[in-house]
Scaffold this motif. Structure first.
Motif, PDB file in Angstrom:
ATOM      1  N   LEU A  50      20.324 -29.809 -39.142  1.00 51.18           N
ATOM      2  CA  LEU A  50      19.110 -29.318 -38.487  1.00 51.18           C
ATOM      3  C   LEU A  50      17.893 -29.485 -39.396  1.00 51.18           C
ATOM      4  O   LEU A  50      16.810 -29.785 -38.945  1.00 51.18           O
ATOM      5  N   VAL A  67      15.112 -23.719 -37.225  1.00 49.13           N
ATOM      6  CA  VAL A  67      15.721 -22.693 -36.373  1.00 49.13           C
ATOM      7  C   VAL A  67      15.748 -21.383 -37.140  1.00 49.13           C
ATOM      8  O   VAL A  67      15.905 -21.364 -38.356  1.00 49.13           O
ATOM      9  N   PRO A 124      12.073 -21.996 -32.926  1.00 48.33           N
ATOM     10  CA  PRO A 124      13.186 -21.769 -32.008  1.00 48.33           C
ATOM     11  C   PRO A 124      14.189 -20.764 -32.591  1.00 48.33           C
ATOM     12  O   PRO A 124      14.532 -20.847 -33.769  1.00 48.33           O
ATOM     13  N   VAL A 125      14.626 -19.833 -31.768  1.00 46.76           N
ATOM     14  CA  VAL A 125      15.494 -18.739 -32.214  1.00 46.76           C
ATOM     15  C   VAL A 125      16.871 -18.876 -31.569  1.00 46.76           C
ATOM     16  O   VAL A 125      16.967 -19.294 -30.421  1.00 46.76           O
ATOM     17  N   ILE A 126      17.907 -18.546 -32.308  1.00 49.89           N
ATOM     18  CA  ILE A 126      19.207 -18.337 -31.672  1.00 49.89           C
ATOM     19  C   ILE A 126      19.502 -16.848 -31.730  1.00 49.89           C
ATOM     20  O   ILE A 126      19.646 -16.275 -32.800  1.00 49.89           O
ATOM     21  N   GLU A 127      19.542 -16.232 -30.556  1.00 47.87           N
ATOM     22  CA  GLU A 127      19.808 -14.800 -30.474  1.00 47.87           C
ATOM     23  C   GLU A 127      21.286 -14.541 -30.682  1.00 47.87           C
ATOM     24  O   GLU A 127      22.119 -15.218 -30.087  1.00 47.87           O
ATOM     25  N   LYS A 151      21.669 -18.981 -24.034  1.00 59.21           N
ATOM     26  CA  LYS A 151      22.297 -20.124 -23.374  1.00 59.21           C
ATOM     27  C   LYS A 151      21.905 -21.462 -23.978  1.00 59.21           C
ATOM     28  O   LYS A 151      22.550 -22.470 -23.703  1.00 59.21           O
ATOM     29  N   LEU A 152      20.840 -21.487 -24.782  1.00 59.42           N
ATOM     30  CA  LEU A 152      20.386 -22.758 -25.337  1.00 59.42           C
ATOM     31  C   LEU A 152      21.070 -23.063 -26.665  1.00 59.42           C
ATOM     32  O   LEU A 152      21.223 -22.182 -27.505  1.00 59.42           O
ATOM     33  N   HIS A 153      21.449 -24.309 -26.858  1.00 67.22           N
ATOM     34  CA  HIS A 153      21.964 -24.870 -28.108  1.00 67.22           C
ATOM     35  C   HIS A 153      23.393 -24.440 -28.407  1.00 67.22           C
ATOM     36  O   HIS A 153      24.255 -25.280 -28.641  1.00 67.22           O
ATOM     37  N   ARG A 191      26.346 -21.159 -27.479  1.00 66.70           N
ATOM     38  CA  ARG A 191      26.638 -19.932 -26.744  1.00 66.70           C
ATOM     39  C   ARG A 191      28.022 -19.469 -27.168  1.00 66.70           C
ATOM     40  O   ARG A 191      28.970 -20.244 -27.137  1.00 66.70           O
ATOM     41  N   THR A 203      22.235 -30.796 -35.395  1.00 68.19           N
ATOM     42  CA  THR A 203      21.646 -31.348 -34.176  1.00 68.19           C
ATOM     43  C   THR A 203      22.185 -32.774 -34.076  1.00 68.19           C
ATOM     44  O   THR A 203      23.122 -33.135 -34.805  1.00 68.19           O
TER      45      THR A 203
END
Lengths: 415, 415
Positions: free
Chosen positions: B115, B199, B219-222, B389-391, B393, B403
């Motif tokens: 990434l 990220v 961009p965040v990953i929750e 839901k993005l990237h 899950r 990536t």
């Protein structure tokens, strides 16, 4: 009482639950019905479009934008044909990417499922309305579409036709929801619908995209800005380089995968530049170069620092001279927008080095950057070209509109 | 003059360029050296950790948080062992996911790449520092780590040891950068480093995650909030249901994949509830139920609307009675956080329906929700559990820190 956007997202969410249950045959039936309805309603759509075009002319909007806004029988037929093509594509939803059995007997699989509610913010191309709906619907999503205010009558007309077809097919009309209040406030509210909208895809100019990135709490997929470079290596086939540069710069000017900047090795520039300049000048391309480039051709005017970072989207190109492939890579990685970059070379090691070290969605050897496109890549569709690294990078086909979930089958396992 | 965060991201970016070029053998050598250094520096690390623990006690921070903050020889050995395990994993970087030849002869492939710069914002668990570095480094990324202010001495000590090992191995010390200014202002600035950080992964409580989602332009990953349900269907094996519920609720209380709510079909509740309540009461679990549940057991106290949406992370569970699987699915989809949900059933159609219609990262049949975990899923590592839901899950292993880029080989193709 919820707001206007809250009401729209609630309706979209409920529609998405139903869409996720639809089989491929039902979705394809819906797409074909919408295609037919667009054609049969073309008179109504063209009438409404004429209002937008008239208003745009009155406002003195520039001709290229009016061209994008204007519909015709041909353009409506193309929109319908696009939907038929989407119907013909494989449905990615439901594919199980893998399934493994763990030592404890749990069977764990990863399955492709719809994202849910997809928000699209775009400018004044009404054809995006039908196209975005088609891609979202094929993948089992509900679409909330926020087009430009200049295209509001056209978009309302297209959405009316789409909803008419959905109603006839007994499908939820809320699968397509147009944001009819095109104020900035409502667009801002749309960007804050975290939890209500699953992904927001801005399609348009750099300003629109930056605004969405800056203000959105909904996950965003950035698309489309392309400051694309072609690097002519010392060992390049000069004729090939000139042909590719001519194509990448001039075949279509206003697109994100067009070449905006040339980087040339000093060892080949004296021989290569005249051929390249000749081809570009035949298309009236303005060439802005660094000192060494200017010294080689009276057709080149001096570039400024600003040129290296500019996506012209016009008949202009910049030329930068470098003394090594490392310098070329450093220059490109500094100024590019992560879209498409190409090296022209006969050297095996330089080809691999360029592909390894350039940080972009698509890295080419000996080909035009113009191929970065969902159709050219064989996806059969394109919702946009992602220039970010999360979720999707490069041309996005139907799969980019899906997510996955883990499905786990047990028979009583505990930890 | 750039800001502090700008300086950090510039250094991280430069380090990431170098990290992307490292081969797997070099990265593994680095990981093993860091593991060794952590153990040989344990005295220094424990001394610094003692300062944090002392300060936390003085501030009257609650015992469970002090436990998380406290290091020991055993915990440092575990950190080192974690790094050795990461070294033993396959390197996802460089994998070509597919390559196809297009009709025009272009060979288009999709390759897994790092990434770039990964930002991690976490609370006061110092072991995350070594763990997050290890996962980022293995995948060729530079890590910018922002831990809680309560753990600053511990984190500085761990980072010092990591950097020492990197220096000895002639690797860039900027592959791990600690945000030493733990002010809110600098954390806020970190969230705005769009373009500098690729990220941002928040790891911690719901408040931390909501703050990052709300304020980040990166961009965040929750990750991590889990209001997980177990639905006991009318046809469930009651003994299995009781065992799974006992496990999912009590095996570990404060984790995101623990069961927080029970949903039971009215046709089986009279028979099933006593067994379930018996097992939960043996662990002193407080049970809050709806009217029908309360009527069946004196051990159940009334639940309020708020209970359905609460992730207790404690010895509390809610019980909701439903009359159909559709009602169960609607209830779960309304209140869940998209983490893990399970159905206990013998019914084939209900098993599939639940898996199809529940919207969550992991959907189980006849198993405990506690399995949603990178190690249990067989990934060998875990950077967090994505509830978006993005990237990515669900549990995120090494691949979530990569990536892709398209690599295109041509021989002169133009459009």
């Amino acid at each position: 009482m919820g707001s206007y956007m809250q009401m729209l997202t609630d309706r979209a969410k409920a529609a998405a639950v139903e869409a996720a249950k639809l089989g491929t045959a039902d979705k394809n039936r819906g797409l074909l019905a919408v295609a037919e309805e667009l054609v049969s309603q073309q008179e109504m759509i063209l009438e409404e479009n004429a209002k937008d075009v008239e208003a745009a002319k009155t406002k003195g909007i520039k001709q290229s934008l009016i061209d994008r806004l204007s519909l015709s029988e041909k353009r409506i037929a193309d929109m319908a044909e696009g939907l038929r093509q989407i119907a013909a594509l494989d449905d990615p939803v439901g594919e199980v990417l893998y399934m493994k059995t763990r030592p404890n007997g749990l069977r764990i699989g990863q399955k492709r499922v719809p994202l849910g509610v997809v928000g699209i913010i775009y400018e004044s191309r009404p054809n995006v309305t039908a196209d975005a709906f088609g891609l979202c619907f094929k993948t089992g999503n509900a679409a909330i579409l926020r087009g430009g205010s200049d295209a509001i009558h056209s978009n309302q007309a297209i959405v009316r036709a789409v909803k008419g077809a959905l109603r006839k097919e007994k499908l939820s009309q809320d699968l397509i929801l147009l944001v009819e209040d095109t104020s900035r406030e409502v667009a801002g509210e749309m960007m804050k619908m975290h939890g209500g909208i699953d992904v927001l895809i801005p399609r348009g100019g750099a300003g629109l995209i930056a605004n969405v990135v800056e203000n959105s709490t909904v996950p965003v997929i950035e698309t489309g800005t392309g400051n694309c470079h072609i690097y002519v290596d010392a060992s390049a086939d000069i004729r090939m380089a000139a042909e590719i540069i001519e194509n990448a710069k001039t075949q279509r000017l206003g697109v994100c995968n067009a070449c905006e900047s040339l980087v040339i090795h000093s060892g080949i520039i004296a021989e290569a530049l005249p051929q390249i300049v000749g081809r570009l000048k035949a298309h009236n391309v303005e060439i802005r170069g660094d000192e060494r480039a200017c010294a080689l051709s009276a057709d080149i005017i001096p570039a400024t620092e600003e040129d290296w970072g500019t996506e012209y989207l016009d008949a202009i190109i910049s030329v930068k001279t470098v003394d090594s492939i490392d310098e070329a890579i450093a220059h490109i990685n500094r100024y590019n927008t992560g879209h498409s970059e190409s090296i022209i070379t006969k050297d095996y090691y330089n080809a691999l080095k360029f592909q390894d070290e350039i940080d972009a969605a698509a890295v080419y050897v000996n080909a035009s950057t113009r191929f970065t496109d969902g159709f050219e890549f064989g996806f059969g569709a394109e919702i946009g070209i992602s220039t970010q690294k999360l979720h999707a990078r490069g041309p996005m086909g139907l799969e980019a509109l899906t997510t996955t979930k883990y499905i786990v089958f047990g028979n009583g396992q505990i930890r």
